[in-house]
Design a protein around this motif. Sequence first.
Motif, PDB file in Angstrom:
ATOM      1  N   SER A  87      31.559  25.956  54.697  1.00  0.00           N
ATOM      2  CA  SER A  87      30.452  26.733  54.121  1.00  0.00           C
ATOM      3  C   SER A  87      29.282  26.767  55.089  1.00  0.00           C
ATOM      4  O   SER A  87      28.332  26.006  54.945  1.00  0.00           O
ATOM      5  CB  SER A  87      30.023  26.120  52.790  1.00  0.00           C
ATOM      6  OG  SER A  87      31.137  25.992  51.960  1.00  0.00           O
ATOM      7  N   LEU A  88      29.383  27.653  56.051  1.00  0.00           N
ATOM      8  CA  LEU A  88      28.347  27.746  57.076  1.00  0.00           C
ATOM      9  C   LEU A  88      27.203  28.655  56.636  1.00  0.00           C
ATOM     10  O   LEU A  88      27.403  29.534  55.800  1.00  0.00           O
ATOM     11  CB  LEU A  88      28.953  28.329  58.360  1.00  0.00           C
ATOM     12  CG  LEU A  88      29.969  27.453  59.085  1.00  0.00           C
ATOM     13  CD1 LEU A  88      30.652  28.270  60.165  1.00  0.00           C
ATOM     14  CD2 LEU A  88      29.281  26.252  59.690  1.00  0.00           C
ATOM     15  N   GLY A  89      26.065  28.480  57.210  1.00  0.00           N
ATOM     16  CA  GLY A  89      24.993  29.449  56.996  1.00  0.00           C
ATOM     17  C   GLY A  89      25.395  30.732  57.709  1.00  0.00           C
ATOM     18  O   GLY A  89      26.043  30.683  58.747  1.00  0.00           O
ATOM     19  N   GLY A  90      25.084  31.869  57.160  1.00  0.00           N
ATOM     20  CA  GLY A  90      25.500  33.138  57.773  1.00  0.00           C
ATOM     21  C   GLY A  90      26.601  33.780  56.972  1.00  0.00           C
ATOM     22  O   GLY A  90      26.956  33.314  55.888  1.00  0.00           O
ATOM     23  N   ALA A  91      27.173  34.829  57.542  1.00  0.00           N
ATOM     24  CA  ALA A  91      28.113  35.633  56.767  1.00  0.00           C
ATOM     25  C   ALA A  91      29.548  35.112  56.825  1.00  0.00           C
ATOM     26  O   ALA A  91      30.376  35.495  56.011  1.00  0.00           O
ATOM     27  CB  ALA A  91      28.069  37.073  57.252  1.00  0.00           C
TER      28      ALA A  91
ATOM     29  N   ARG B 200      30.104  16.629  46.133  1.00  0.00           N
ATOM     30  CA  ARG B 200      30.774  15.939  47.238  1.00  0.00           C
ATOM     31  C   ARG B 200      29.901  15.861  48.492  1.00  0.00           C
ATOM     32  O   ARG B 200      30.051  14.937  49.280  1.00  0.00           O
ATOM     33  CB  ARG B 200      32.079  16.664  47.579  1.00  0.00           C
ATOM     34  CG  ARG B 200      33.216  16.272  46.658  1.00  0.00           C
ATOM     35  CD  ARG B 200      34.406  17.158  46.907  1.00  0.00           C
ATOM     36  NE  ARG B 200      35.466  16.903  45.951  1.00  0.00           N
ATOM     37  CZ  ARG B 200      36.380  17.794  45.638  1.00  0.00           C
ATOM     38  NH1 ARG B 200      36.337  19.001  46.191  1.00  0.00           N
ATOM     39  NH2 ARG B 200      37.321  17.497  44.782  1.00  0.00           N
ATOM     40  N   THR B 201      29.036  16.863  48.679  1.00  0.00           N
ATOM     41  CA  THR B 201      28.249  16.887  49.914  1.00  0.00           C
ATOM     42  C   THR B 201      27.311  15.682  50.024  1.00  0.00           C
ATOM     43  O   THR B 201      27.394  14.947  51.010  1.00  0.00           O
ATOM     44  CB  THR B 201      27.498  18.223  50.024  1.00  0.00           C
ATOM     45  OG1 THR B 201      28.474  19.256  49.978  1.00  0.00           O
ATOM     46  CG2 THR B 201      26.725  18.335  51.324  1.00  0.00           C
TER      47      THR B 201
ATOM     48  N   ALA C 241      33.585  20.456  51.498  1.00  0.00           N
ATOM     49  CA  ALA C 241      33.528  19.816  50.183  1.00  0.00           C
ATOM     50  C   ALA C 241      34.533  20.456  49.234  1.00  0.00           C
ATOM     51  O   ALA C 241      34.862  19.904  48.189  1.00  0.00           O
ATOM     52  CB  ALA C 241      32.128  19.933  49.601  1.00  0.00           C
ATOM     53  N   TYR C 242      34.993  21.676  49.572  1.00  0.00           N
ATOM     54  CA  TYR C 242      36.036  22.329  48.769  1.00  0.00           C
ATOM     55  C   TYR C 242      37.393  21.787  49.194  1.00  0.00           C
ATOM     56  O   TYR C 242      37.573  21.397  50.356  1.00  0.00           O
ATOM     57  CB  TYR C 242      36.026  23.845  49.002  1.00  0.00           C
ATOM     58  CG  TYR C 242      34.798  24.531  48.467  1.00  0.00           C
ATOM     59  CD1 TYR C 242      34.560  24.612  47.106  1.00  0.00           C
ATOM     60  CD2 TYR C 242      33.876  25.103  49.336  1.00  0.00           C
ATOM     61  CE1 TYR C 242      33.424  25.247  46.618  1.00  0.00           C
ATOM     62  CE2 TYR C 242      32.746  25.742  48.865  1.00  0.00           C
ATOM     63  CZ  TYR C 242      32.516  25.810  47.498  1.00  0.00           C
ATOM     64  OH  TYR C 242      31.403  26.423  47.022  1.00  0.00           O
TER      65      TYR C 242
ATOM     66  N   SER D 247      31.973  20.560  42.066  1.00  0.00           N
ATOM     67  CA  SER D 247      32.676  19.636  42.944  1.00  0.00           C
ATOM     68  C   SER D 247      32.127  19.738  44.367  1.00  0.00           C
ATOM     69  O   SER D 247      31.936  18.727  45.037  1.00  0.00           O
ATOM     70  CB  SER D 247      34.179  19.875  42.909  1.00  0.00           C
ATOM     71  OG  SER D 247      34.450  21.202  43.245  1.00  0.00           O
ATOM     72  N   HIS D 248      31.836  20.942  44.818  1.00  0.00           N
ATOM     73  CA  HIS D 248      31.298  21.113  46.180  1.00  0.00           C
ATOM     74  C   HIS D 248      29.941  20.434  46.306  1.00  0.00           C
ATOM     75  O   HIS D 248      29.697  19.646  47.221  1.00  0.00           O
ATOM     76  CB  HIS D 248      31.175  22.597  46.514  1.00  0.00           C
ATOM     77  CG  HIS D 248      30.516  22.842  47.833  1.00  0.00           C
ATOM     78  ND1 HIS D 248      29.146  22.983  47.962  1.00  0.00           N
ATOM     79  CD2 HIS D 248      31.030  22.923  49.083  1.00  0.00           C
ATOM     80  CE1 HIS D 248      28.859  23.149  49.237  1.00  0.00           C
ATOM     81  NE2 HIS D 248      29.985  23.123  49.939  1.00  0.00           N
TER      82      HIS D 248
ATOM     83  N   THR E 226      32.772  32.211  57.074  1.00  0.00           N
ATOM     84  CA  THR E 226      33.162  30.864  56.656  1.00  0.00           C
ATOM     85  C   THR E 226      33.841  30.175  57.827  1.00  0.00           C
ATOM     86  O   THR E 226      34.221  30.823  58.813  1.00  0.00           O
ATOM     87  CB  THR E 226      34.155  30.937  55.485  1.00  0.00           C
ATOM     88  OG1 THR E 226      35.337  31.604  55.941  1.00  0.00           O
ATOM     89  CG2 THR E 226      33.575  31.664  54.295  1.00  0.00           C
TER      90      THR E 226
ATOM     91  N   PRO F  53      29.224  32.037  51.697  1.00  0.00           N
ATOM     92  CA  PRO F  53      28.768  30.763  52.222  1.00  0.00           C
ATOM     93  C   PRO F  53      27.328  30.804  52.710  1.00  0.00           C
ATOM     94  O   PRO F  53      26.678  29.782  52.833  1.00  0.00           O
ATOM     95  CB  PRO F  53      29.728  30.494  53.375  1.00  0.00           C
ATOM     96  CG  PRO F  53      30.348  31.794  53.700  1.00  0.00           C
ATOM     97  CD  PRO F  53      30.325  32.606  52.469  1.00  0.00           C
ATOM     98  N   GLY F  54      26.809  32.006  52.982  1.00  0.00           N
ATOM     99  CA  GLY F  54      25.454  32.106  53.511  1.00  0.00           C
ATOM    100  C   GLY F  54      24.374  32.146  52.455  1.00  0.00           C
ATOM    101  O   GLY F  54      23.207  32.347  52.764  1.00  0.00           O
TER     102      GLY F  54
END
Lengths: 591, 120
Positions: free
Chosen positions: B56-60, A371-372, B84-85, A367-368, B62, A532-533
């Motif tokens: 959802s960022l780049g790096g450690a 959606r992007t 997107a979540y 889904s993520h 959120t 997320p990274g």
Amino acid sequence: MNSTFETLRIVQLIVFGGLALLTMLRWLRRRGRGEAWLAGIFAILGGIIAVGFFIPRDASGTLEDALMRKALLAVLLFFPYALFRFADSIDPHRGWVRSACTGLTIAACLVPFALGPLPDTEGPRTLAWGAYVVLMMVQWVFCSLAAGIKLWRRGKNQPTVIRRRMRSLSLGTFGLALAIIVSVTFGRPGEVSLARIVTLMIGVLCGPLFVLGATPPAWVIMLWRRPEVAVMREAVKQLMGAETTEQIANSLLAPAVRVVGGEKGVFVFEGNVIASVGVEKREGPRTLARLEQRVAQGDETVLWMRLRKGALCIALSPCAPLLGDREEIELLRSTAILADLAFERVGNQEKERAATVAQRDFLAVASHDLRTPLAVIQGYTGLMNVNWADIPDEEKIRFNERIDRQARHLARLVDDLLVSSRLEARALYTQPVDVPLLPEVLKALEVVGTNAATVDVDVPESIVVRIDPEHLQRVLVNLLTNALEHGQSPVEVTAATEGMYVEICVRDHGPGVSPEAVPGLFQRFARVGSGPGRAPGTGLGLYIVDGLMREVGGFVAYETPPSGIGARFRVSIPVASVIEDSPEGERWIAV
Amino acid sequence: MSGILLVEDDPDLRMMLRVVLGRIPDCDVTGEALDANEAIEAAGNLKPFLIILDHSLGGAMTGLEVAPMLRAAAPNAHILLFSAYDLSREAAAEPAIDGFLRKDSVQTLRSTIEKIRTVV
């Protein structure tokens, strides 16, 4: 009184003669160390009583007769000593107790040979023989008490059968010591006195106690074993409700240790100690190593029960091999089979849970990632719908290019998700044909937006592989995309025939894959990094490459190049001729 | 205090947001950041009235984790979590976040910004 005395002598002969026979039969049947001890001990007692019954009570006065009677006396005195040694083999006595018993026995056996002729049983004893009778009583009572106390105490915390056997033997031993005291203290030589009748009666009563201790009947054992059966029944209930491997191990181990009379135990599962009794869990591995060493040395006080998954290792008490019954171990074994079933059930539950988690992850990632690109497409189309007339043409063209790029990205994502789902369900459609490799490589370069000018291609034109061309394209595109997106140029594609396989290598000169990420590289949703990274992408590309390769009987591997720079993926596809010649070719192809 | 700070690591998405926001009155994008550290620094320097923050960022870190730090760096900025979540519940539970917009609902960006302006 004489007839009572004679009757009691006959009863005594029957009881102890029978006991000697029963213990010997038990030994012949089971051949255990404990059975051998008990058969020896009661053979001495039964034999002496039988000989004493049949030889004339009056001494004939001959030298042979005197020697025989003295030898019989020495053998008789070995009975309490043998009992003492039996108890000592279970749990050693203190040094002084052992020395005293041994010294008293040697003295009591040898002294008669130094004292001259035996006194007439009808006549008065000399002072020396009177003193010897006291020595004999002291030896008997001391050895009996040492053995009886040890057996009684050591029976504590043992399984019921072992405990009751030890305590029956203990009570019988005390009884015979009492009989000797009564006989020596109150008996008069030559008289059929009340003291001698009481002595005989006590002796006769000790018989059943020895029977229960040495050769308990099966029905008595069944009665005695009821608490252990209840413990195992409870363990079965716990096993049925256990939800983790640790719970299963704990449900089984503690009752197992109790049922077989263990002192400590560990439960080993997949090489790890997951439960322990009688030792700290962190001490488990060390305890296990020691127990394994003892098993290797043939130590019979260690029970090692291997299950289909895992094993039970229990250090038994020293009483168990001598007085334990194999039935306890069989009882444990039958419960342990249920533990195997429980492990299987829990394993299936864990697989189901893992599948649910994988499904959830799949939905979240899917889904993520869907959606992007959708957001970009919606953003531009929405903008153009509302402001079409205001937007200059060159901007419209730029927007359109981005929409197109995101739409293609979206299409690839959907495709990857579908292929991975089919691979997961083993429902992939394949149509293998002979495919020349070089044109496919060049086509893949075009798909990923590059060409042979930017990627070094060294693929001989002669190489032909047998594979579904669509799947070969997917494999090449995924590997090239990874190399171009995550690696650094120059990117190289090489191919060569190696035996029965065509090996295709895609190499880049980027940072490569970190060693900790390598084991999970081909798993679904694997992406370098976490959270997320992590690296961009669906985490499906390599999973699909691996799955497709398996479908055609090939494989993919990740390698760090000898220079240590970059990443290299090596795909091995069976060459066309191998598939055609293989009798199993049809099975490989027909997926 | 003026302008919007965009915190988004996807270049296409960032570009699209810049274009879309450029068509909304008083919604000029004055700063962009690709990760949490850049975002905190930019928020402190630019003092934007709105931060559109990708989760959802780049790096450690959120977006949810970095939001309180952005609030500390720019106390008067409104923070809109963009992901997107489906994080509407988590966003509502985070005091530093003023609104949530799912990425596939980007067509409602204008109304969402107006709502944040009105309510907050």
